[in-house]
Design a protein around this motif. Structure first.
Motif, PDB file in Angstrom:
ATOM      1  N   ARG A  70       9.454   0.929  -5.709  1.00  0.00           N
ATOM      2  CA  ARG A  70      10.834   0.996  -6.174  1.00  0.00           C
ATOM      3  C   ARG A  70      11.741   0.835  -4.965  1.00  0.00           C
ATOM      4  O   ARG A  70      11.498   1.448  -3.923  1.00  0.00           O
ATOM      5  CB  ARG A  70      11.089   2.336  -6.866  1.00  0.00           C
ATOM      6  N   PRO A  71      12.788   0.017  -5.060  1.00  0.00           N
ATOM      7  CA  PRO A  71      13.650  -0.212  -3.900  1.00  0.00           C
ATOM      8  C   PRO A  71      14.123   1.094  -3.270  1.00  0.00           C
ATOM      9  O   PRO A  71      14.632   1.979  -3.951  1.00  0.00           O
ATOM     10  CB  PRO A  71      14.826  -1.000  -4.496  1.00  0.00           C
ATOM     11  N   GLY A  72      13.916   1.197  -1.955  1.00  0.00           N
ATOM     12  CA  GLY A  72      14.314   2.385  -1.222  1.00  0.00           C
ATOM     13  C   GLY A  72      13.261   3.474  -1.198  1.00  0.00           C
ATOM     14  O   GLY A  72      13.352   4.402  -0.399  1.00  0.00           O
ATOM     15  N   GLY A  73      12.259   3.385  -2.081  1.00  0.00           N
ATOM     16  CA  GLY A  73      11.235   4.408  -2.154  1.00  0.00           C
ATOM     17  C   GLY A  73      10.374   4.442  -0.908  1.00  0.00           C
ATOM     18  O   GLY A  73      10.258   3.457  -0.176  1.00  0.00           O
ATOM     19  N   THR A  74       9.731   5.579  -0.670  1.00  0.00           N
ATOM     20  CA  THR A  74       8.919   5.748   0.530  1.00  0.00           C
ATOM     21  C   THR A  74       7.426   5.825   0.219  1.00  0.00           C
ATOM     22  O   THR A  74       6.635   6.180   1.086  1.00  0.00           O
ATOM     23  CB  THR A  74       9.347   7.012   1.295  1.00  0.00           C
ATOM     24  N   THR A  75       7.042   5.514  -1.009  1.00  0.00           N
ATOM     25  CA  THR A  75       5.637   5.372  -1.370  1.00  0.00           C
ATOM     26  C   THR A  75       5.400   3.923  -1.764  1.00  0.00           C
ATOM     27  O   THR A  75       6.053   3.413  -2.669  1.00  0.00           O
ATOM     28  CB  THR A  75       5.250   6.304  -2.532  1.00  0.00           C
ATOM     29  N   LEU A  76       4.464   3.270  -1.073  1.00  0.00           N
ATOM     30  CA  LEU A  76       4.205   1.853  -1.274  1.00  0.00           C
ATOM     31  C   LEU A  76       2.816   1.645  -1.860  1.00  0.00           C
ATOM     32  O   LEU A  76       1.897   2.420  -1.577  1.00  0.00           O
ATOM     33  CB  LEU A  76       4.319   1.088   0.046  1.00  0.00           C
ATOM     34  N   ALA A  77       2.665   0.595  -2.647  1.00  0.00           N
ATOM     35  CA  ALA A  77       1.372   0.261  -3.232  1.00  0.00           C
ATOM     36  C   ALA A  77       1.039  -1.186  -2.908  1.00  0.00           C
ATOM     37  O   ALA A  77       1.924  -2.043  -2.825  1.00  0.00           O
ATOM     38  CB  ALA A  77       1.397   0.476  -4.746  1.00  0.00           C
ATOM     39  N   ALA A  78      -0.247  -1.461  -2.749  1.00  0.00           N
ATOM     40  CA  ALA A  78      -0.704  -2.822  -2.464  1.00  0.00           C
ATOM     41  C   ALA A  78      -2.142  -2.963  -2.928  1.00  0.00           C
ATOM     42  O   ALA A  78      -2.924  -2.003  -2.873  1.00  0.00           O
ATOM     43  CB  ALA A  78      -0.602  -3.131  -0.967  1.00  0.00           C
ATOM     44  N   ALA A  79      -2.490  -4.151  -3.385  1.00  0.00           N
ATOM     45  CA  ALA A  79      -3.872  -4.408  -3.775  1.00  0.00           C
ATOM     46  C   ALA A  79      -4.774  -4.290  -2.545  1.00  0.00           C
ATOM     47  O   ALA A  79      -4.404  -4.708  -1.447  1.00  0.00           O
ATOM     48  CB  ALA A  79      -4.005  -5.786  -4.399  1.00  0.00           C
ATOM     49  N   ALA A  80      -5.963  -3.696  -2.746  1.00  0.00           N
ATOM     50  CA  ALA A  80      -6.974  -3.586  -1.695  1.00  0.00           C
ATOM     51  C   ALA A  80      -8.164  -4.421  -2.128  1.00  0.00           C
ATOM     52  O   ALA A  80      -9.112  -3.915  -2.724  1.00  0.00           O
ATOM     53  CB  ALA A  80      -7.377  -2.133  -1.478  1.00  0.00           C
ATOM     54  N   GLY A  81      -8.092  -5.727  -1.882  1.00  0.00           N
ATOM     55  CA  GLY A  81      -9.123  -6.615  -2.391  1.00  0.00           C
ATOM     56  C   GLY A  81      -8.981  -6.783  -3.893  1.00  0.00           C
ATOM     57  O   GLY A  81      -7.878  -6.752  -4.438  1.00  0.00           O
ATOM     58  N   ASP A  82     -10.105  -6.926  -4.599  1.00  0.00           N
ATOM     59  CA  ASP A  82     -10.072  -7.202  -6.035  1.00  0.00           C
ATOM     60  C   ASP A  82     -10.175  -5.965  -6.910  1.00  0.00           C
ATOM     61  O   ASP A  82      -9.788  -5.998  -8.080  1.00  0.00           O
ATOM     62  CB  ASP A  82     -11.217  -8.157  -6.411  1.00  0.00           C
ATOM     63  N   ASP A  83     -10.715  -4.855  -6.377  1.00  0.00           N
ATOM     64  CA  ASP A  83     -11.068  -3.738  -7.251  1.00  0.00           C
ATOM     65  C   ASP A  83     -10.473  -2.396  -6.862  1.00  0.00           C
ATOM     66  O   ASP A  83     -10.929  -1.362  -7.333  1.00  0.00           O
ATOM     67  CB  ASP A  83     -12.599  -3.591  -7.288  1.00  0.00           C
ATOM     68  N   ALA A  84      -9.479  -2.391  -6.005  1.00  0.00           N
ATOM     69  CA  ALA A  84      -8.901  -1.118  -5.574  1.00  0.00           C
ATOM     70  C   ALA A  84      -7.450  -1.334  -5.150  1.00  0.00           C
ATOM     71  O   ALA A  84      -6.963  -2.471  -5.083  1.00  0.00           O
ATOM     72  CB  ALA A  84      -9.705  -0.501  -4.432  1.00  0.00           C
ATOM     73  N   VAL A  85      -6.771  -0.220  -4.868  1.00  0.00           N
ATOM     74  CA  VAL A  85      -5.355  -0.243  -4.500  1.00  0.00           C
ATOM     75  C   VAL A  85      -5.139   0.685  -3.312  1.00  0.00           C
ATOM     76  O   VAL A  85      -5.724   1.772  -3.237  1.00  0.00           O
ATOM     77  CB  VAL A  85      -4.476   0.202  -5.689  1.00  0.00           C
ATOM     78  N   TRP A  86      -4.295   0.246  -2.371  1.00  0.00           N
ATOM     79  CA  TRP A  86      -3.840   1.096  -1.278  1.00  0.00           C
ATOM     80  C   TRP A  86      -2.538   1.790  -1.675  1.00  0.00           C
ATOM     81  O   TRP A  86      -1.639   1.169  -2.256  1.00  0.00           O
ATOM     82  CB  TRP A  86      -3.577   0.283  -0.022  1.00  0.00           C
ATOM     83  N   VAL A  87      -2.413   3.062  -1.323  1.00  0.00           N
ATOM     84  CA  VAL A  87      -1.157   3.797  -1.434  1.00  0.00           C
ATOM     85  C   VAL A  87      -0.766   4.234  -0.035  1.00  0.00           C
ATOM     86  O   VAL A  87      -1.525   4.944   0.638  1.00  0.00           O
ATOM     87  CB  VAL A  87      -1.285   5.020  -2.357  1.00  0.00           C
ATOM     88  N   LEU A  88       0.402   3.804   0.413  1.00  0.00           N
ATOM     89  CA  LEU A  88       0.907   4.174   1.733  1.00  0.00           C
ATOM     90  C   LEU A  88       2.073   5.141   1.564  1.00  0.00           C
ATOM     91  O   LEU A  88       3.118   4.778   1.021  1.00  0.00           O
ATOM     92  CB  LEU A  88       1.362   2.937   2.503  1.00  0.00           C
ATOM     93  N   ASP A  89       1.883   6.368   1.998  1.00  0.00           N
ATOM     94  CA  ASP A  89       2.938   7.373   1.991  1.00  0.00           C
ATOM     95  C   ASP A  89       3.654   7.270   3.335  1.00  0.00           C
ATOM     96  O   ASP A  89       3.135   7.710   4.367  1.00  0.00           O
ATOM     97  CB  ASP A  89       2.334   8.767   1.798  1.00  0.00           C
ATOM     98  N   VAL A  90       4.842   6.675   3.319  1.00  0.00           N
ATOM     99  CA  VAL A  90       5.566   6.427   4.561  1.00  0.00           C
ATOM    100  C   VAL A  90       6.038   7.738   5.182  1.00  0.00           C
ATOM    101  O   VAL A  90       6.072   7.878   6.407  1.00  0.00           O
ATOM    102  CB  VAL A  90       6.750   5.481   4.312  1.00  0.00           C
ATOM    103  N   THR A  91       6.394   8.713   4.363  1.00  0.00           N
ATOM    104  CA  THR A  91       6.855   9.994   4.887  1.00  0.00           C
ATOM    105  C   THR A  91       5.745  10.735   5.617  1.00  0.00           C
ATOM    106  O   THR A  91       5.936  11.257   6.720  1.00  0.00           O
ATOM    107  CB  THR A  91       7.406  10.877   3.750  1.00  0.00           C
ATOM    108  N   GLU A  92       4.558  10.776   5.008  1.00  0.00           N
ATOM    109  CA  GLU A  92       3.435  11.503   5.602  1.00  0.00           C
ATOM    110  C   GLU A  92       2.623  10.645   6.562  1.00  0.00           C
ATOM    111  O   GLU A  92       1.727  11.162   7.254  1.00  0.00           O
ATOM    112  CB  GLU A  92       2.523  12.029   4.484  1.00  0.00           C
TER     113      GLU A  92
END
Length: 410
Positions: free
Chosen positions: A280-302
């Motif tokens: 979400r614009p401005g949000g500090t939690t990011l998501a991205a595909a991790a290859g074909d079968d998983a997802v990365w979650v990046l907590d920018v604050t932590e």
């Protein structure tokens, strides 16, 4: 369906008091909203006034959509449910947004659409605006890879080059030729940030992030390196760049630009690294595909990464802190995951009857209360309440195939 509702008298009084407090502290910001303090006391110009726009009490989001078969471009108002046709882009294949404008890429250039809905974020509060929906013009060249904007500039990064466009001109309905960003041999994005430009992929090693002034002159180079820059996100904590070994968070304080590495903390194959961030614009939690079968979650604050096993991924995003991770898989199922534990908390079959190619074109757009998923096969958009077990709040039917979609005004 979102509706504007009348508040009772106590709520109105509280809102009036809050507005009075904000009136003394709100300064000019994105969209060049005028502060009350910037006008003489006798001025009738209201706080937050933007010429030619209507200010609204809450967000009035819109969806810019395109049919890749016909090239037709439409804007769907998510409050009124009105659909406005705004032209055609032959061979359209990509779409990006910056909160107000949509940038639709073809093999030979980019068509720009003004959705007429946007937010001006002042940190402690926000203003929401709407104006006329219209086509703005076309940028020649290749397909855009990155688009980032602030109050003054829009930076469009192409394969092998980047150009800067005057934001005020875009708001007035004119594209102009744009200014090239010189001396950029790498493939990373250009991001307007804190009255400067962050230019990634510069230098002989092509793994640096450089701060430049608005004329393109180098100011400083961030000491921390970011090998093989791919993907970026602008958050309240700073600008995140995706690197082969994790991420680089760039911040600014008193004119000094610093970088902080956020490593994966484990060996990650090239095919499994985060290449594009969704949030979400401005949000500090990011998501991205991790290859074909998983997802990365990046907590920018932590400053932490978490890998969530999801199955074959088509689209992913999150609304931020406290909100679920949303994942659409290749079978057309939308699932919600707890981003901390990785546990799946809800799921719903959303794109039944769609072909694999049609499912592959689906995206998830998210705002503060709803998520939107385009359904090409059924020619509709699903509105999902992600805080209520993925309840389908509305089904919005259109008369074209919405293969490309981006949300504005959030």
């Amino acid at each position: 369906m979102r509706k504007l509702v009348m508040k009772h008298a106590k709520t109105r009084a509280a809102a009036a008091l809050a507005a009075a407090v904000l009136l003394t502290g709100c300064q000019n910001g994105p969209g060049r909203a005028k502060s009350a303090e910037a006008e003489p006391s006798s001025s009738a110009t209201p706080h937050g006034y933007v010429e030619g726009a209507e200010e609204t009490a809450e967000q009035r989001p819109r969806l810019v959509m395109a049919d890749t078969g016909t090239g037709e471009i439409h804007v769907l108002d998510l409050v009124t449910e009105d659909v406005t046709r705004v032209g055609r882009a032959e061979g359209v294949r990509d779409i990006a947004g910056d909160g107000r404008f949509a940038y639709l890429g073809t093999g030979t250039g980019t068509q720009i659409v003004d959705s007429g809905a946007w937010k001006v974020d002042h940190g402690d509060h926000a203003h929401y605006y709407r104006s006329k929906i219209r086509g703005v013009g076309r940028i020649g060249g290749g397909r855009p890879e990155h688009v980032h904007s602030d109050a003054d500039l829009t930076a469009v990064t192409f394969d092998g080059g980047a150009r800067l466009f005057d934001r005020a001109a875009l708001e007035d309905g004119s594209v102009g030729r744009g200014r090239p960003v010189a001396g950029r041999p790498g493939e990373g994005p250009v991001v307007p940030y804190r009255e400067h430009l962050l230019v990634a992929g510069t230098g002989t090693a092509r793994d640096t992030v450089e701060a430049r002034d608005r004329d393109g002159a180098p100011v400083a180079s961030v000491a921390e390196r970011c090998p093989q820059v791919r993907g970026t996100a602008v958050t309240r904590r700073g600008v995140v760049f995706g690197c082969s070994d994790g991420a680089l968070l760039v911040t600014e304080e008193d004119g000094e630009f610093t970088g902080e590495r956020v490593p994966y903390g484990r060996p990650v194959d090239a095919d499994d690294r985060a290449l594009a961030f969704e949030h979400r614009p401005g949000g500090t939690t990011l998501a991205a595909a991790a290859g074909d079968d998983a997802v990365w979650v990046l907590d920018v604050t932590e400053r932490t990464w978490k890998r969530v096993e999801t199955g074959p991924v088509v689209a992913v995003t999150t609304a931020g802190e406290g909100a679920p991770l949303l994942v659409l898989t290749k079978d057309g199922t939308l699932s919600a995951y707890d981003p901390t534990t990785g546990e799946r908390t809800a799921s719903t079959e959303l794109l039944g009857g769609a072909s694999p190619e049609q499912i592959a074109s689906a995206v998830i757009e998210v705002d503060t209360s709803r998520a939107y998923v385009n359904d090409v096969a059924a020619r509709r958009v699903h509105e999902i309440d992600y805080n209520d077990g993925l309840r389908r709040a509305r089904t919005l039917t259109v008369d074209f195939a919405p293969a490309l979609m981006v949300e504005t005004g959030r």
